[in-house]
Write a protein that holds these residues in place. Structure first.
Motif, PDB file in Angstrom:
ATOM      1  N   PHE A  62       0.838  -1.202   0.000  1.00 49.32           N
ATOM      2  CA  PHE A  62       0.000   0.000   0.000  1.00 49.32           C
ATOM      3  C   PHE A  62       0.874   1.255   0.000  1.00 49.32           C
ATOM      4  CE2 PHE A  62      -2.115   3.210   2.803  1.00 49.32           C
ATOM      5  CZ  PHE A  62      -3.113   3.596   1.924  1.00 49.32           C
ATOM      6  N   HIS A  63       1.910   1.251   0.828  1.00 50.82           N
ATOM      7  CA  HIS A  63       2.836   2.375   0.906  1.00 50.82           C
ATOM      8  C   HIS A  63       3.547   2.583  -0.429  1.00 50.82           C
ATOM      9  CE1 HIS A  63       6.868   4.107   2.052  1.00 50.82           C
ATOM     10  NE2 HIS A  63       6.066   4.979   2.607  1.00 50.82           N
ATOM     11  N   GLN A  64       3.979   1.508  -1.045  1.00 51.06           N
ATOM     12  CA  GLN A  64       4.685   1.610  -2.321  1.00 51.06           C
ATOM     13  C   GLN A  64       3.765   2.101  -3.437  1.00 51.06           C
ATOM     14  OE1 GLN A  64       6.301  -2.379  -2.594  1.00 51.06           O
ATOM     15  NE2 GLN A  64       8.214  -1.778  -1.578  1.00 51.06           N
ATOM     16  N   ARG A  65       2.492   1.700  -3.390  1.00 52.28           N
ATOM     17  CA  ARG A  65       1.531   2.177  -4.400  1.00 52.28           C
ATOM     18  C   ARG A  65       1.342   3.692  -4.288  1.00 52.28           C
ATOM     19  NH1 ARG A  65      -1.577  -2.274  -2.917  1.00 52.28           N
ATOM     20  NH2 ARG A  65      -3.078  -0.937  -1.831  1.00 52.28           N
ATOM     21  N   LEU A  66       1.278   4.184  -3.069  1.00 51.02           N
ATOM     22  CA  LEU A  66       1.116   5.626  -2.868  1.00 51.02           C
ATOM     23  C   LEU A  66       2.324   6.395  -3.393  1.00 51.02           C
ATOM     24  CD1 LEU A  66      -0.446   5.730   0.725  1.00 51.02           C
ATOM     25  CD2 LEU A  66      -1.603   6.122  -1.448  1.00 51.02           C
ATOM     26  N   LEU A  67       3.529   5.864  -3.121  1.00 47.67           N
ATOM     27  CA  LEU A  67       4.737   6.524  -3.617  1.00 47.67           C
ATOM     28  C   LEU A  67       4.779   6.497  -5.137  1.00 47.67           C
ATOM     29  CD1 LEU A  67       7.438   5.203  -1.106  1.00 47.67           C
ATOM     30  CD2 LEU A  67       6.291   7.434  -1.106  1.00 47.67           C
ATOM     31  N   ALA A  68       4.390   5.349  -5.715  1.00 44.16           N
ATOM     32  CA  ALA A  68       4.389   5.229  -7.175  1.00 44.16           C
ATOM     33  C   ALA A  68       3.380   6.178  -7.816  1.00 44.16           C
ATOM     34  CB  ALA A  68       4.075   3.787  -7.580  1.00 44.16           C
ATOM     35  N   ALA A  69       2.318   6.512  -7.070  1.00 43.48           N
ATOM     36  CA  ALA A  69       1.298   7.426  -7.585  1.00 43.48           C
ATOM     37  C   ALA A  69       1.707   8.884  -7.414  1.00 43.48           C
ATOM     38  CB  ALA A  69      -0.033   7.179  -6.880  1.00 43.48           C
TER      39      ALA A  69
ATOM     40  N   LYS B 206       2.654  10.377  -4.422  1.00 46.97           N
ATOM     41  CA  LYS B 206       2.413  10.944  -3.103  1.00 46.97           C
ATOM     42  C   LYS B 206       3.738  11.200  -2.385  1.00 46.97           C
ATOM     43  CE  LYS B 206      -2.099  10.647  -3.324  1.00 46.97           C
ATOM     44  NZ  LYS B 206      -2.944  11.863  -3.389  1.00 46.97           N
ATOM     45  N   ALA B 207       3.777  12.251  -1.601  1.00 45.48           N
ATOM     46  CA  ALA B 207       4.972  12.545  -0.817  1.00 45.48           C
ATOM     47  C   ALA B 207       5.199  11.461   0.224  1.00 45.48           C
ATOM     48  CB  ALA B 207       4.825  13.907  -0.132  1.00 45.48           C
ATOM     49  N   LYS B 208       6.460  11.262   0.617  1.00 40.89           N
ATOM     50  CA  LYS B 208       6.779  10.206   1.578  1.00 40.89           C
ATOM     51  C   LYS B 208       5.999  10.370   2.874  1.00 40.89           C
ATOM     52  CE  LYS B 208      11.454   9.181  -0.103  1.00 40.89           C
ATOM     53  NZ  LYS B 208      12.898   9.165   0.245  1.00 40.89           N
ATOM     54  N   ARG B 209       5.918  11.604   3.388  1.00 44.61           N
ATOM     55  CA  ARG B 209       5.200  11.831   4.640  1.00 44.61           C
ATOM     56  C   ARG B 209       3.714  11.504   4.491  1.00 44.61           C
ATOM     57  NH1 ARG B 209       5.198  14.280   9.542  1.00 44.61           N
ATOM     58  NH2 ARG B 209       3.305  15.380  10.149  1.00 44.61           N
TER      59      ARG B 209
END
Length: 298
Positions: free
Chosen positions: A259-266, A268-271
């Protein structure tokens, strides 16, 4: 008389009366004669607690509000002057306008545990600060710092022992700690922080508990304009503990890691991605305490 809301401006020694037993009794008597719907005080670093705790015995409902919200209300009213009576009036106006409702104080045992957990954070911060100073200190100063750090670590051990004893003395807290600590990334310190600082965990729905922890996103939108969502408010100690838990959780929980990796790939900022994981983690912890069932891997 049922619609009367009373605001009290709290200072260290006085609130229109002396902040002692006789003064509080006098205050309760004056307020009881008004039969107000609610008595409201700003949060003032704990100075308000003794007042809030004393009023229910006189049959009065009390609530504590966030200072920043009251100050914003004063600006909206164009109230530039600042005196104790004016501050009290603005506090009452804010509570009446927004429909503030009374919330009971945590019991004495929970407040005591919260004080110990807060003290632990303070000691850890002091150790970290001394360690930073050591990096740029001379030999004599380093020896002084080493002595201080040793003393702080002994104090930390004592506080940890007190916290552990308090949790073990309560069957309810002991069960809650075991349930929370069953989740990857949630150790004893984080579980005890949640027990002390977020006693409603397991009693609210996921949106309410996220707002209480300061992890609920606020949307900024007007017409065609779309601003970035943000989090704020809530309990900073809880939010910090959950951020720590989320960082570990992403290492051991493949679902949250993906889930975290999907957000980064989309993009989204790390925080932002970590906040999202922390919110998911909080939802899981809330459900675990609600259902009284430990974590189980799928």
């Amino acid at each position: 008389m049922d619609n009367i809301t009373v605001g009290i401006d709290v200072s260290k020694d006085r609130l229109g009366v002396e902040r002692n037993a006789a003064g509080l009794e006098q205050l309760a008597g004056c307020l009881a004669a008004l039969a107000p719907r609610l008595v409201v005080l700003e949060a003032t670093g704990g100075l308000e607690a003794v007042v809030v705790a004393s009023l229910p015995a006189a049959g009065l409902s009390a609530a504590v509000v966030i200072p920043g919200q009251v100050h914003a209300c004063a600006k909206a009213l164009d109230q530039r002057a600042k005196t104790d009576p004016i501050d009290a009036a603005v506090t009452a106006h804010f509570a009446a306008a927004t429909g503030v409702v009374p919330r009971p104080l945590p019991d004495a045992a929970t407040r005591n545990l919260a004080d110990h957990v807060a003290r632990r954070r303070q000691i850890v911060d002091l150790i970290a600060a001394e360690s930073q100073r050591e990096k740029r200190a001379g030999d004599r100063v380093k020896r002084s710092i080493a002595r201080v750090v040793r003393a702080l670590r002994r104090e930390l051990e004592d506080v940890d022992a007190d916290i552990g004893a308090a949790v073990r003395a309560s069957p309810l807290w002991r069960e809650a700690e075991d349930l929370l600590a069953s989740v990857p990334g949630i150790g004893r310190f984080i579980s005890r922080t949640l027990i002390a600082e977020l006693p409603k965990l397991g009693r609210l729905d996921r949106r309410e508990i996220a707002a209480l922890a300061g992890l609920a996103p606020f949307t900024r939108r007007s017409g065609q304009w779309r601003g970035k969502s943000f989090i704020g408010g809530g309990r900073s100690a809880v939010r910090t503990a959950l951020f720590m838990g989320a960082m570990v959780d992403m290492r051991f929980n493949p679902v949250h890691k993906a889930f975290h990796q999907r957000l980064l790939a989309a993009g989204k900022a790390k925080r932002v991605a970590v906040v999202a994981v922390a919110r998911k983690l909080l939802t899981i912890l809330n459900a675990i305490l609600r259902d009284r069932k430990p974590w189980r891997t799928a």
